[in-house]
Design a protein around this motif. Structure first.
Motif, PDB file in Angstrom:
ATOM      1  N   PHE A   1       0.807  -1.209   0.000  1.00 30.69           N
ATOM      2  CA  PHE A   1       0.000   0.000   0.000  1.00 30.69           C
ATOM      3  C   PHE A   1       0.846   1.267   0.000  1.00 30.69           C
ATOM      4  N   VAL A   2       0.428   2.214  -0.805  1.00 32.40           N
ATOM      5  CA  VAL A   2       1.131   3.494  -0.934  1.00 32.40           C
ATOM      6  C   VAL A   2       0.903   4.328   0.318  1.00 32.40           C
ATOM      7  N   VAL A   3       1.951   5.007   0.746  1.00 31.62           N
ATOM      8  CA  VAL A   3       1.856   5.942   1.870  1.00 31.62           C
ATOM      9  C   VAL A   3       2.309   7.319   1.401  1.00 31.62           C
ATOM     10  N   PRO A   4       1.896   8.384   2.111  1.00 34.05           N
ATOM     11  CA  PRO A   4       2.266   9.739   1.686  1.00 34.05           C
ATOM     12  C   PRO A   4       3.758  10.012   1.838  1.00 34.05           C
ATOM     13  N   ARG A   5       4.221  11.038   1.193  1.00 37.16           N
ATOM     14  CA  ARG A   5       5.652  11.341   1.144  1.00 37.16           C
ATOM     15  C   ARG A   5       6.284  11.420   2.537  1.00 37.16           C
ATOM     16  N   ARG A   6       5.581  11.973   3.506  1.00 33.61           N
ATOM     17  CA  ARG A   6       6.175  12.155   4.834  1.00 33.61           C
ATOM     18  C   ARG A   6       6.479  10.828   5.536  1.00 33.61           C
ATOM     19  N   TYR A   7       5.921   9.725   5.046  1.00 36.08           N
ATOM     20  CA  TYR A   7       6.209   8.411   5.612  1.00 36.08           C
ATOM     21  C   TYR A   7       7.500   7.812   5.036  1.00 36.08           C
ATOM     22  N   TRP A   8       8.003   8.367   3.948  1.00 37.75           N
ATOM     23  CA  TRP A   8       9.156   7.785   3.264  1.00 37.75           C
ATOM     24  C   TRP A   8      10.443   8.213   3.943  1.00 37.75           C
ATOM     25  N   LEU A   9      11.301   7.256   4.214  1.00 38.75           N
ATOM     26  CA  LEU A   9      12.560   7.490   4.917  1.00 38.75           C
ATOM     27  C   LEU A   9      13.754   7.500   3.983  1.00 38.75           C
ATOM     28  N   TYR A  10      13.598   6.884   2.811  1.00 35.49           N
ATOM     29  CA  TYR A  10      14.703   6.832   1.850  1.00 35.49           C
ATOM     30  C   TYR A  10      14.160   6.470   0.474  1.00 35.49           C
ATOM     31  N   ILE A  11      14.624   7.162  -0.553  1.00 34.22           N
ATOM     32  CA  ILE A  11      14.279   6.838  -1.945  1.00 34.22           C
ATOM     33  C   ILE A  11      15.518   7.073  -2.804  1.00 34.22           C
ATOM     34  N   ASP A  12      15.971   6.058  -3.508  1.00 41.97           N
ATOM     35  CA  ASP A  12      17.069   6.197  -4.466  1.00 41.97           C
ATOM     36  C   ASP A  12      16.452   6.398  -5.849  1.00 41.97           C
ATOM     37  N   TYR A  13      16.196   7.646  -6.197  1.00 35.24           N
ATOM     38  CA  TYR A  13      15.548   7.948  -7.469  1.00 35.24           C
ATOM     39  C   TYR A  13      16.400   7.523  -8.663  1.00 35.24           C
ATOM     40  N   ASP A  14      17.707   7.632  -8.537  1.00 37.25           N
ATOM     41  CA  ASP A  14      18.581   7.265  -9.654  1.00 37.25           C
ATOM     42  C   ASP A  14      18.479   5.785  -9.979  1.00 37.25           C
ATOM     43  N   ALA A  15      18.346   4.954  -8.942  1.00 37.28           N
ATOM     44  CA  ALA A  15      18.218   3.514  -9.169  1.00 37.28           C
ATOM     45  C   ALA A  15      16.837   3.158  -9.695  1.00 37.28           C
ATOM     46  N   LEU A  16      15.797   3.769  -9.148  1.00 37.00           N
ATOM     47  CA  LEU A  16      14.434   3.404  -9.522  1.00 37.00           C
ATOM     48  C   LEU A  16      14.031   3.947 -10.887  1.00 37.00           C
ATOM     49  N   PHE A  17      14.538   5.130 -11.248  1.00 42.91           N
ATOM     50  CA  PHE A  17      14.007   5.775 -12.454  1.00 42.91           C
ATOM     51  C   PHE A  17      15.060   6.235 -13.458  1.00 42.91           C
ATOM     52  N   GLU A  18      16.321   6.106 -13.112  1.00 45.05           N
ATOM     53  CA  GLU A  18      17.377   6.487 -14.042  1.00 45.05           C
ATOM     54  C   GLU A  18      18.195   5.254 -14.420  1.00 45.05           C
ATOM     55  N   GLU A  19      19.439   5.441 -14.801  1.00 43.68           N
ATOM     56  CA  GLU A  19      20.244   4.335 -15.310  1.00 43.68           C
ATOM     57  C   GLU A  19      21.180   3.739 -14.270  1.00 43.68           C
ATOM     58  N   LYS A  20      21.086   4.164 -13.032  1.00 50.31           N
ATOM     59  CA  LYS A  20      21.973   3.649 -11.997  1.00 50.31           C
ATOM     60  C   LYS A  20      21.717   2.167 -11.739  1.00 50.31           C
ATOM     61  N   THR A  21      22.786   1.399 -11.642  1.00 52.43           N
ATOM     62  CA  THR A  21      22.678   0.001 -11.251  1.00 52.43           C
ATOM     63  C   THR A  21      23.303  -0.174  -9.869  1.00 52.43           C
ATOM     64  N   VAL A  22      22.830  -1.148  -9.140  1.00 55.05           N
ATOM     65  CA  VAL A  22      23.277  -1.373  -7.769  1.00 55.05           C
ATOM     66  C   VAL A  22      24.092  -2.657  -7.707  1.00 55.05           C
ATOM     67  N   GLU A  23      25.288  -2.551  -7.171  1.00 53.42           N
ATOM     68  CA  GLU A  23      26.152  -3.720  -7.038  1.00 53.42           C
ATOM     69  C   GLU A  23      25.722  -4.554  -5.835  1.00 53.42           C
ATOM     70  N   LEU A  24      25.637  -5.855  -6.038  1.00 52.52           N
ATOM     71  CA  LEU A  24      25.223  -6.768  -4.978  1.00 52.52           C
ATOM     72  C   LEU A  24      26.252  -7.882  -4.803  1.00 52.52           C
ATOM     73  N   PRO A  25      26.316  -8.485  -3.611  1.00 54.69           N
ATOM     74  CA  PRO A  25      27.190  -9.644  -3.392  1.00 54.69           C
ATOM     75  C   PRO A  25      26.559 -10.886  -4.012  1.00 54.69           C
ATOM     76  N   THR A  26      26.504 -10.915  -5.333  1.00 57.07           N
ATOM     77  CA  THR A  26      25.760 -11.948  -6.052  1.00 57.07           C
ATOM     78  C   THR A  26      26.252 -13.360  -5.748  1.00 57.07           C
ATOM     79  N   ALA A  27      27.560 -13.537  -5.677  1.00 62.43           N
ATOM     80  CA  ALA A  27      28.100 -14.874  -5.426  1.00 62.43           C
ATOM     81  C   ALA A  27      27.601 -15.416  -4.089  1.00 62.43           C
ATOM     82  N   GLU A  28      27.585 -14.572  -3.078  1.00 59.01           N
ATOM     83  CA  GLU A  28      27.093 -14.995  -1.770  1.00 59.01           C
ATOM     84  C   GLU A  28      25.606 -15.312  -1.824  1.00 59.01           C
TER      85      GLU A  28
END
Length: 225
Positions: free
Chosen positions: A172-199
């Motif tokens: 369920f969606v909550v209003p902006r004041r409930y949001w503690l962190y948003i990575d806009y570059d990852a969600l809506f731009e070309e940023k990729t996130v490095e993960l410990p894939t092997a693990e």
């Protein structure tokens, strides 16, 4: 860009979320009003000792939540626009719901640094105001439930909802004041996130296995907190 989808209600058709759709959802006056009402009931429940009255309050909160739009973090989109496991195209995201948290913002601040190292892209307080939702990038080749278990262990989280692994799961969606962190570059731009894939790949089933299992289920209309 890590795509996900939105349903305007538990029974409506879905759409792919871009930044405009996302911002409109967070700034929707209806979302603000409903969440304010839910928070007021939740506060009253904390002072109520009568179980019958508490049940009535929980039912009312559930009714209010069903009036909210919801993000489907686990599905990029649905082929027929209907929120079901059969038409879901899995996303590269997964969510964690931590329930029964008296101070969700304080909990988030205590785990934020560690969460960012393992792919956190968004976090918010849930509509009840006593829960924390965390959104992570999911490693390729790792099933949702295995990735969720790995995150839970890495962050040493307690009271994690185990029913949030389905592809059509609604958050369920909550209003902006409930949001503690948003990575806009990852969600809506070309940023990729490095993960410990092997693990992560050592944790179990593949995405394809999880998706096939989900397809055997009936229409899911799961509701997050």
């Amino acid at each position: 860009m890590y795509r996900f989808s939105l349903a305007n209600s538990v029974s409506s058709r879905t759409q792919v979320v871009d930044r405009r759709v996302f911002e409109e959802a967070l700034n929707n006056p209806k979302v603000e009003n409903i969440c304010r009402s839910i928070a007021e009931i939740a506060a009253q429940m904390g002072k109520c000792t009568d179980e019958t009255t508490r049940k009535q309050m929980r039912d009312k909160m559930g009714e209010l939540k069903r009036g909210l739009p919801g993000f489907c973090w686990h599905a990029e989109e649905f082929k027929d626009g209907k929120r079901n496991a059969f038409s879901a195209i899995p996303s590269k995201l997964t969510m964690i719901d931590v329930d029964h948290v008296d101070e969700p913002q304080k909990l988030f601040e205590s785990i934020k640094a560690a969460a960012l190292t393992i792919g956190l892209v968004a976090a918010h307080i849930t509509p009840s105001t006593f829960g924390l939702r965390l959104i992570f990038v999911r490693a390729e080749g790792v099933a949702i439930e295995q990735h969720q278990a790995w995150i839970t262990e890495r962050l040493q989280l307690k009271d994690v909802d185990g029913c949030t692994k389905d592809l059509p799961r609604l958050s369920f969606v909550v209003p902006r004041r409930y949001w503690l962190y948003i990575d806009y570059d990852a969600l809506f731009e070309e940023k990729t996130v490095e993960l410990p894939t092997a693990e992560l790949r050592g944790t179990g089933a593949t995405v394809e296995t999880q998706h096939a299992t989900s397809q055997q289920t009936k229409l899911q209309v799961g509701e997050a907190n």
